[in-house]
Each structure stands twice: as C-alpha cells, then as structure tokens.
Design a protein around this motif. Structure first.
Motif, PDB file in Angstrom:
ATOM      1  N   PRO A 144     -15.248   6.385  51.274  1.00 22.84           N
ATOM      2  CA  PRO A 144     -15.353   7.689  51.936  1.00 22.84           C
ATOM      3  C   PRO A 144     -15.502   8.774  50.875  1.00 22.84           C
ATOM      4  O   PRO A 144     -15.182   8.570  49.692  1.00 22.84           O
ATOM      5  CB  PRO A 144     -14.036   7.806  52.702  1.00 22.84           C
ATOM      6  N   ILE A 145     -15.962   9.931  51.279  1.00 23.72           N
ATOM      7  CA  ILE A 145     -16.274  10.996  50.318  1.00 23.72           C
ATOM      8  C   ILE A 145     -15.073  11.380  49.466  1.00 23.72           C
ATOM      9  O   ILE A 145     -15.203  11.587  48.251  1.00 23.72           O
ATOM     10  CB  ILE A 145     -16.830  12.238  51.052  1.00 23.72           C
ATOM     11  N   ASP A 146     -13.887  11.444  50.060  1.00 28.74           N
ATOM     12  CA  ASP A 146     -12.737  11.872  49.270  1.00 28.74           C
ATOM     13  C   ASP A 146     -12.415  10.857  48.171  1.00 28.74           C
ATOM     14  O   ASP A 146     -12.058  11.245  47.045  1.00 28.74           O
ATOM     15  CB  ASP A 146     -11.512  12.137  50.158  1.00 28.74           C
ATOM     16  N   ARG A 147     -12.564   9.572  48.472  1.00 24.26           N
ATOM     17  CA  ARG A 147     -12.290   8.559  47.450  1.00 24.26           C
ATOM     18  C   ARG A 147     -13.376   8.580  46.366  1.00 24.26           C
ATOM     19  O   ARG A 147     -13.080   8.441  45.177  1.00 24.26           O
ATOM     20  CB  ARG A 147     -12.214   7.166  48.100  1.00 24.26           C
ATOM     21  N   LEU A 148     -14.617   8.746  46.778  1.00 21.82           N
ATOM     22  CA  LEU A 148     -15.720   8.869  45.826  1.00 21.82           C
ATOM     23  C   LEU A 148     -15.471  10.026  44.864  1.00 21.82           C
ATOM     24  O   LEU A 148     -15.565   9.868  43.637  1.00 21.82           O
ATOM     25  CB  LEU A 148     -17.023   9.094  46.598  1.00 21.82           C
ATOM     26  N   GLN A 149     -15.138  11.188  45.401  1.00 23.93           N
ATOM     27  CA  GLN A 149     -14.933  12.358  44.559  1.00 23.93           C
ATOM     28  C   GLN A 149     -13.731  12.191  43.633  1.00 23.93           C
ATOM     29  O   GLN A 149     -13.772  12.571  42.460  1.00 23.93           O
ATOM     30  CB  GLN A 149     -14.749  13.606  45.439  1.00 23.93           C
ATOM     31  N   ARG A 150     -12.663  11.592  44.155  1.00 23.69           N
ATOM     32  CA  ARG A 150     -11.461  11.379  43.354  1.00 23.69           C
ATOM     33  C   ARG A 150     -11.740  10.473  42.152  1.00 23.69           C
ATOM     34  O   ARG A 150     -11.296  10.727  41.039  1.00 23.69           O
ATOM     35  CB  ARG A 150     -10.368  10.763  44.242  1.00 23.69           C
ATOM     36  N   GLN A 151     -12.481   9.386  42.412  1.00 26.95           N
ATOM     37  CA  GLN A 151     -12.750   8.438  41.332  1.00 26.95           C
ATOM     38  C   GLN A 151     -13.621   9.068  40.243  1.00 26.95           C
ATOM     39  O   GLN A 151     -13.297   8.986  39.045  1.00 26.95           O
ATOM     40  CB  GLN A 151     -13.447   7.193  41.888  1.00 26.95           C
ATOM     41  N   LEU A 152     -14.718   9.701  40.638  1.00 25.05           N
ATOM     42  CA  LEU A 152     -15.614  10.278  39.646  1.00 25.05           C
ATOM     43  C   LEU A 152     -14.954  11.426  38.884  1.00 25.05           C
ATOM     44  O   LEU A 152     -15.076  11.525  37.652  1.00 25.05           O
ATOM     45  CB  LEU A 152     -16.908  10.758  40.312  1.00 25.05           C
ATOM     46  N   ALA A 153     -14.245  12.273  39.607  1.00 25.09           N
ATOM     47  CA  ALA A 153     -13.558  13.390  38.946  1.00 25.09           C
ATOM     48  C   ALA A 153     -12.457  12.884  38.022  1.00 25.09           C
ATOM     49  O   ALA A 153     -12.179  13.489  36.979  1.00 25.09           O
ATOM     50  CB  ALA A 153     -12.981  14.346  39.993  1.00 25.09           C
ATOM     51  N   GLY A 154     -11.824  11.769  38.396  1.00 25.62           N
ATOM     52  CA  GLY A 154     -10.784  11.200  37.547  1.00 25.62           C
ATOM     53  C   GLY A 154     -11.324  10.792  36.192  1.00 25.62           C
ATOM     54  O   GLY A 154     -10.683  11.005  35.154  1.00 25.62           O
ATOM     55  N   TRP A 155     -12.521  10.186  36.173  1.00 26.70           N
ATOM     56  CA  TRP A 155     -13.123   9.831  34.891  1.00 26.70           C
ATOM     57  C   TRP A 155     -13.460  11.084  34.086  1.00 26.70           C
ATOM     58  O   TRP A 155     -13.235  11.127  32.874  1.00 26.70           O
ATOM     59  CB  TRP A 155     -14.380   8.998  35.117  1.00 26.70           C
ATOM     60  N   ALA A 156     -13.995  12.083  34.767  1.00 30.64           N
ATOM     61  CA  ALA A 156     -14.328  13.326  34.066  1.00 30.64           C
ATOM     62  C   ALA A 156     -13.079  13.952  33.457  1.00 30.64           C
ATOM     63  O   ALA A 156     -13.101  14.439  32.319  1.00 30.64           O
ATOM     64  CB  ALA A 156     -15.007  14.301  35.031  1.00 30.64           C
ATOM     65  N   ASP A 157     -11.973  13.899  34.179  1.00 32.00           N
ATOM     66  CA  ASP A 157     -10.719  14.460  33.675  1.00 32.00           C
ATOM     67  C   ASP A 157     -10.193  13.685  32.470  1.00 32.00           C
ATOM     68  O   ASP A 157      -9.444  14.220  31.656  1.00 32.00           O
ATOM     69  CB  ASP A 157      -9.655  14.471  34.782  1.00 32.00           C
ATOM     70  N   GLN A 158     -10.576  12.391  32.348  1.00 28.83           N
ATOM     71  CA  GLN A 158     -10.182  11.585  31.192  1.00 28.83           C
ATOM     72  C   GLN A 158     -11.038  11.875  29.964  1.00 28.83           C
ATOM     73  O   GLN A 158     -10.815  11.296  28.896  1.00 28.83           O
ATOM     74  CB  GLN A 158     -10.308  10.091  31.507  1.00 28.83           C
ATOM     75  N   GLY A 159     -12.030  12.724  30.110  1.00 25.43           N
ATOM     76  CA  GLY A 159     -12.913  13.027  28.996  1.00 25.43           C
ATOM     77  C   GLY A 159     -14.154  12.155  28.953  1.00 25.43           C
ATOM     78  O   GLY A 159     -14.902  12.178  27.969  1.00 25.43           O
ATOM     79  N   ILE A 160     -14.389  11.378  30.024  1.00 26.67           N
ATOM     80  CA  ILE A 160     -15.608  10.569  30.105  1.00 26.67           C
ATOM     81  C   ILE A 160     -16.705  11.473  30.671  1.00 26.67           C
ATOM     82  O   ILE A 160     -16.635  11.903  31.821  1.00 26.67           O
ATOM     83  CB  ILE A 160     -15.389   9.333  30.992  1.00 26.67           C
ATOM     84  N   GLY A 161     -17.705  11.752  29.860  1.00 28.91           N
ATOM     85  CA  GLY A 161     -18.697  12.766  30.205  1.00 28.91           C
ATOM     86  C   GLY A 161     -19.887  12.274  30.989  1.00 28.91           C
ATOM     87  O   GLY A 161     -20.844  13.025  31.215  1.00 28.91           O
ATOM     88  N   GLN A 162     -19.844  10.985  31.446  1.00 27.09           N
ATOM     89  CA  GLN A 162     -20.955  10.414  32.202  1.00 27.09           C
ATOM     90  C   GLN A 162     -20.375   9.499  33.283  1.00 27.09           C
ATOM     91  O   GLN A 162     -19.508   8.671  32.988  1.00 27.09           O
ATOM     92  CB  GLN A 162     -21.855   9.593  31.280  1.00 27.09           C
ATOM     93  N   VAL A 163     -20.852   9.628  34.522  1.00 29.37           N
ATOM     94  CA  VAL A 163     -20.337   8.799  35.617  1.00 29.37           C
ATOM     95  C   VAL A 163     -21.503   8.321  36.476  1.00 29.37           C
ATOM     96  O   VAL A 163     -22.544   8.977  36.571  1.00 29.37           O
ATOM     97  CB  VAL A 163     -19.316   9.552  36.481  1.00 29.37           C
ATOM     98  N   LYS A 164     -21.297   7.159  37.123  1.00 28.82           N
ATOM     99  CA  LYS A 164     -22.355   6.575  37.953  1.00 28.82           C
ATOM    100  C   LYS A 164     -21.810   6.190  39.323  1.00 28.82           C
ATOM    101  O   LYS A 164     -20.687   5.693  39.434  1.00 28.82           O
ATOM    102  CB  LYS A 164     -22.946   5.340  37.263  1.00 28.82           C
TER     103      LYS A 164
END
Length: 366
Positions: A144-164
């Motif tokens: 669902p959209i909330d889980r999608l956004q949480r996962q991708l934003a979580g990587w960004a918050d870890q300093g990972i500058g690229q997500v797929k």
C-alpha cells in the motif's frame, strides 16, 4: 616450483526458506518466501561458503550432479573446477537451475581460496575502489502507498541517496505510485523504477516520458530482458537522462555479450548467484570495462561486496530488501551502510561471512 595445493575433501549443501514479512510482488510474479541454498566446502583445514537464491531443487542438483566433480579438486585452481562443472552440466544446459548450482559452488570456491590464503577476497581479487555504493531496492507492487513511502523514505533517511521501486502489475496505477514515491523521498534522492518485463515496447516508451517528469533516472527491464531489439529501441526513445538497465537473468557470458552487442542497455546488471558465480560476475564486468559501460550487481549485496570492489566498471549495487533481511538473519559479518555505501571488513578473510547454523535451523528444508 609449485607446491601441492589442498584438495576439496568435503561438500555440504543445504536449503533454507524464509517467509517474507509482508506479501510481495513485482510486475510479473508474486511470492511469500525466499529460499537460500548454501554450499560449504572444506579443504586444507579451512571451510568456505557460497550461496544462491533459488528453489531447493538447486541443492539437489548440486548434490547429485556437481558433488563428484568438485570433491578431490584443487582448491586453488578455481578456473579448472569451474570448467569441469560447466562440462558436467552440458546436458542440462548452461542456464537456470544448473547455472545457479554452479554459481553457488563457485562462490564457495572463492571464499575457501581466500581463507586458505588468510586474505579478504577483495584483496585477493585486487581492489579497484574502496567503497561499494548501493541503492535501496524494494517498493513492491503489493505494498500500500503508506508502506511504499515509509520504506523508500527510510532508506533516504539512512543516507542512501538512490532508491528503486517495482512497477508494472497495474500499469494504470504506476504513475500515481511513482508520484507518491517522489513525494516521500524529496527531490534530491534518485528514483529508479523496475517493471520486471511487464510492459510492451510502446507502453514502456510512453510511461518513461511520464516518469521522466518525476526525475526517474533508471528504468529497469521495461520489457522482458530477452527482447534485445525491444530494449535497444526503447533505449533510443526515452529521455537522455533515463538509463535502461537489464542483465539480471544472464546465466552465462555469451548472454551478456549479446546484450552489449545489441546496445540494449545503458547499464549492465549481473548476479553472481546465477551467472557462474563470482568468476562469471567478474567476466561480465570485464565486458563493461571494454565498452566503458557502467556495471551493477543484482541483489545479494553481502555476496557481491568483495567482487564489486574488484571491478573497475562497477557503479552501484542493489541493496534488495528481501536479501538484506535474510543475510542479516543467517550470517555474521554483514556490513551496514555508511553514507550510501558498504565497506568491507578487511580484518576478516574470504567473504567475511560466517553462517549462523543455530539461527538458521528453523528455516531449513529437507
């Protein structure tokens, strides 16, 4: 004079099935578990491990078809052992389950050789770089959209500058999902999409132009990866800033050669759990070196770390959610991201991994 090398005197193979923590799907398939097939080799008083991700039948294939080829072989002469395994699978074909089996053993051979030399594999292979850049990968179409956004934003918050993220299961929903992903990660994080071959050619071109407005810079397998003419055509129709990526289903070197000769991709992917192990992965990287083309690893980040560091063409690794979770469950020595990259522990020999037998037992399949 050459000294006698230790022979491989033991081969153990086992399989472990780990359930997903949420139903997962991409553009073409759905799954609720992942199986890791582990190979353990012994020789010269040392043990080496290698693995692949695939059906437990891969373990049966190793036991029935490759065991007799590997036992008694020279632990230092990996090329010779690999060639013998490729010969042994001639009638089964150098692809699919057979190639995954060979890959798992090849990976274990490299780990064993480095451990016999008491050397990290990256140093044995020769390091071309010090860091192993990664992109966070997941964003399954079942989310669902909330889980999608949480996962991708979580990587960004870890300093990972690229997500797929995955696309293609419900094409009518894809543009909205990509918009929601961009909203979650902001404008500075690179956004990649992966259709797993779910689109048609013209559909992929149309979607690519819409994704480009959301600054998507990587479009993976817009059509099935065997459609080299289709990939070539799409590559020359999409916006210049968008790279076409494929190659994860390559099982042998001629496949990669055909893909590159067809000018089908801007970036080649290879997977050492499928393409003939670390040996095949390095050879695919050499093809990219010759063409000045970027090279990327598919999934299994802990397995690819040392080999990726040894490839001059290497650009970025897939930090795939499923495999990151499984590797942390089953192995000690897993490295955590630092500023969007992994770094090897050069105090540990081989791949730097130790299998957690007791923790893995509950996932073992017969």
């Amino acid at each position: 004079m050459f000294q006698d090398h230790p022979q491989i005197n033991k081969l153990n193979v086992s399989a472990y099935t780990i359930p997903t923590d949420f139903p997962e799907s991409d553009g073409t398939i759905k799954w609720d578990s992942t199986t890791l097939v582990l190979v353990e080799l012994q020789g010269g008083g040392k043990s080496g491990i290698g693995y692949t991700y695939g059906d437990q039948s891969v373990a049966c294939f190793i036991d029935k078809t490759l065991r007799k080829t590997v036992l008694g072989a020279d632990s230092m002469n990996i090329s010779l052992v690999l060639e013998a395994m490729v010969t042994a699978i001639r009638n089964e074909g150098n692809c699919g389950i057979a190639s995954m089996a060979v890959s798992a053993v090849d990976n274990a051979l490299w780990d064993l050789k480095a451990r016999l030399l008491d050397c990290p594999l990256a140093l044995l292979l020769g390091m071309a770089r010090n860091d192993f850049p990664i992109y966070g990968s997941g964003g399954f179409t079942s989310y669902p959209i909330d889980r999608l956004q949480r996962q991708l934003a979580g990587w960004a918050d870890q300093g990972i500058g690229q997500v797929k993220m995955k696309i293609g299961r419900e094409p009518a929903d894809d543009l909205y999902r990509v918009k929601m992903a961009r909203e979650a990660i902001g404008e500075t994080v690179a956004l990649f999409v992966d259709a797993n071959g779910a689109y048609g050619i013209k559909q992929a071109i149309d979607m690519a132009k819409q994704f480009a407005d959301l600054n998507v810079t990587w479009f993976e397998e817009p059509v099935p990866s065997y459609d080299l003419k289709g990939l070539h055509f799409i590559r020359h129709q999409v916006p210049a800033k968008m790279n076409i990526a494929a190659g994860e289903y390559g099982y042998n070197l001629p496949y990669f050669e055909r893909m590159l000769e067809a000018e089908a991709v801007d970036l080649l992917q290879a997977d050492a759990t499928r393409c003939g192990g670390i040996s095949g992965f390095l050879k695919a990287g050499h093809l990219c070196d010759a063409r000045r083309l970027p090279f990327s690893s598919h999934c299994a980040p802990a397995l690819h770390l040392h080999a990726g560091l040894a490839s001059p063409a290497f650009q970025v690794a897939e930090y795939f959610y499923d495999h990151v979770r499984i590797e942390a469950l089953l192995f000690d020595g897993i490295q955590s991201p630092v500023n969007g990259a992994l770094y090897p522990d050069l105090s540990r020999p081989g791949l730097g991994l130790e299998f957690k037998q007791a923790d893995a037992e509950k996932y073992k399949v017969s």
